[in-house]
Design an enzyme around this catalytic site. Sequence first.
Site, PDB file in Angstrom:
ATOM      1  CB  CYS A  39      -0.855  -0.226   1.248  1.00 12.98           C
ATOM      2  SG  CYS A  39      -0.031   0.099   2.971  1.00 12.98           S
TER       3      CYS A  39
ATOM      4  CG  HIS B  14      -3.127  10.813  12.607  1.00  9.21           C
ATOM      5  ND1 HIS B  14      -4.416  10.012  12.488  1.00  9.21           N
ATOM      6  CD2 HIS B  14      -2.546  10.609  11.231  1.00  9.21           C
ATOM      7  CE1 HIS B  14      -4.480   9.519  11.392  1.00  9.21           C
ATOM      8  NE2 HIS B  14      -3.434  10.140  10.664  1.00  9.21           N
TER       9      HIS B  14
END
Length: 137
Positions: free
Chosen positions: A63, A100
């Site tokens: 990915c 994050h």
Amino acid sequence: MNKKTDQEYKKSLSDIQYRVTREAATERPFSGEFWDHWTAGQYRCICCDTPLFQSSSKFDAGCGWPSYNAPENNEVITEIRDVSHGMIRTEVRCTACDAHLGHVFEDGPQPTGLRYCINSASLAFEPSENAAPIKAE
């Protein structure tokens, strides 16, 4: 929870590290430092140095982002429902400092079946002593 101020993060992080960890941005696929990194060691939070993932849990998901099938332990990752960008996903953040990190998906390899898709910009790497490649680079 880590008590650094926004200004302290801006001083200690690069622009992309700040945007990813503090503003939940996403780095471009195949652009980050660790997407094709295969040395034995530990991946840590760039903001607070919390151990997040072992290289033994890393796999090539194709990915363009580093992918892991399990965190260091369940306490280091906080999962949050993310409905941004017209999708329903599960965001993952560092429990210690609320950085994050990326997202977790249920399409990873066994034994967990999970794929923690993590931004390189949210990570620092600490090689194992006498670190050797875990996969041919």
